[in-house]
Design a protein around this motif. Structure first.
Motif, short mmCIF file in Angstrom:
data_model
loop_
_atom_site.label_atom_id
_atom_site.label_comp_id
_atom_site.label_asym_id
_atom_site.label_seq_id
_atom_site.Cartn_x
_atom_site.Cartn_y
_atom_site.Cartn_z
N LEU A 95 -15.58 -48.85 11.48
CA LEU A 95 -16.58 -47.80 11.68
C LEU A 95 -17.74 -48.02 10.70
CD1 LEU A 95 -17.36 -45.31 13.28
CD2 LEU A 95 -15.98 -43.93 11.72
N TYR A 96 -18.36 -49.17 10.80
CA TYR A 96 -19.42 -49.56 9.89
C TYR A 96 -20.75 -49.01 10.41
CZ TYR A 96 -15.85 -53.07 8.74
OH TYR A 96 -14.68 -53.71 8.40
N THR A 97 -21.17 -47.89 9.84
CA THR A 97 -22.40 -47.25 10.29
C THR A 97 -23.03 -46.47 9.15
OG1 THR A 97 -23.38 -45.75 11.91
CG2 THR A 97 -21.16 -45.20 11.15
N PHE A 103 -20.41 -41.25 12.36
CA PHE A 103 -19.21 -41.42 11.52
C PHE A 103 -18.30 -40.20 11.65
CE2 PHE A 103 -16.67 -41.42 7.71
CZ PHE A 103 -16.32 -42.75 7.58
N ARG A 104 -18.90 -39.02 11.57
CA ARG A 104 -18.12 -37.78 11.69
C ARG A 104 -17.46 -37.67 13.06
NH1 ARG A 104 -21.74 -33.26 11.64
NH2 ARG A 104 -21.43 -33.19 13.86
N TYR A 105 -18.24 -37.91 14.12
CA TYR A 105 -17.68 -37.81 15.47
C TYR A 105 -16.48 -38.76 15.65
CZ TYR A 105 -21.95 -35.38 17.06
OH TYR A 105 -22.99 -34.51 17.25
N ALA A 141 -15.61 -37.44 3.70
CA ALA A 141 -15.42 -36.94 5.06
C ALA A 141 -14.05 -37.34 5.60
CB ALA A 141 -16.54 -37.46 5.97
N LEU A 142 -13.62 -38.56 5.29
CA LEU A 142 -12.29 -39.00 5.74
C LEU A 142 -11.19 -38.24 5.02
CD1 LEU A 142 -12.73 -42.86 6.01
CD2 LEU A 142 -12.52 -41.20 7.87
#
Length: 195
Positions: A95-97, A103-105, A141-142
């Motif tokens: 999830l490299y962004t 990222f949240r979605y 967030a994770l």
């Protein structure tokens, strides 16, 4: 088993008796995609099986395309199936962004999967070399979405960027003690072999 090359189409026809789609024809298109997906899953099973025989107890992981539906349809990675079927122990969706909303979605989507405890989200730390505090925000967030794990990419970008290293550890990267802790394990192996 990827692509639409002549050898892949010939192998598909040999194994299934069906003609592969080509040059605008969609004939057998779904079956061709399914066959390629199955071939990749068979490869994953062979590699994982060999790893487990060679080193019993090893955890088998796969860095996979982050967007599971797209991975399934476009790159033929059925990584959700690989996890649920036990072919791999951990999936690491890359999830490299820099897009925090995306990222949240995506992380919310992973957290909602039954296999969430076996998903370690790949965070592109190198993307934040100029804004190191932002990688901490993604990790935060994770952390709010258990039971997801975290995986940082890449080790060398963290080691080589003092600000990024400090943002992740609270310690400067240039002190001797930290250097020893961050030493590339491959460097140590080479030194032992050469002595």
């Amino acid at each position: 088993s990827f692509g639409h090359g002549e050898s892949v189409r010939a192998r598909f026809q040999e194994e299934t008796g069906l003609r592969a789609p080509f040059r605008g024809s969609l004939i057998n298109g779904n079956r061709f995609d399914e066959w390629r997906r199955d071939k990749l899953s068979e490869l994953v099973a062979r590699v994982a099986g060999r790893a487990r025989v060679t080193r019993p107890g090893v955890l088998v992981s796969a860095a996979v395309w982050a967007f599971a539906d797209r991975a399934y349809l476009s790159t033929f990675q059925d990584w959700r199936g690989w996890v649920s079927d036990g072919l791999i122990d951990l999936a690491v969706p890359m999830l490299y962004t820099r897009d925090d909303r995306l990222f949240r979605y995506a992380s919310e989507s992973f957290a909602g999967l039954r296999s969430a405890p076996r998903i370690w989200v790949g965070v592109g730390a190198w993307l934040f070399a100029e804004e190191p505090e932002r990688v901490g925000l993604q990790l935060g967030a994770l952390a709010r979405r258990p039971p997801l794990g975290q995986s940082l990419f890449s080790w060398d970008s963290i080691r080589e960027n003092e600000a990024l290293h400090r943002a992740l550890t609270g310690a400067p990267a240039d002190e001797t003690e930290q250097e020893a802790n961050l030493k590339d394990p491959a460097d140590g192996a080479a030194e032992v072999e050469s002595e």
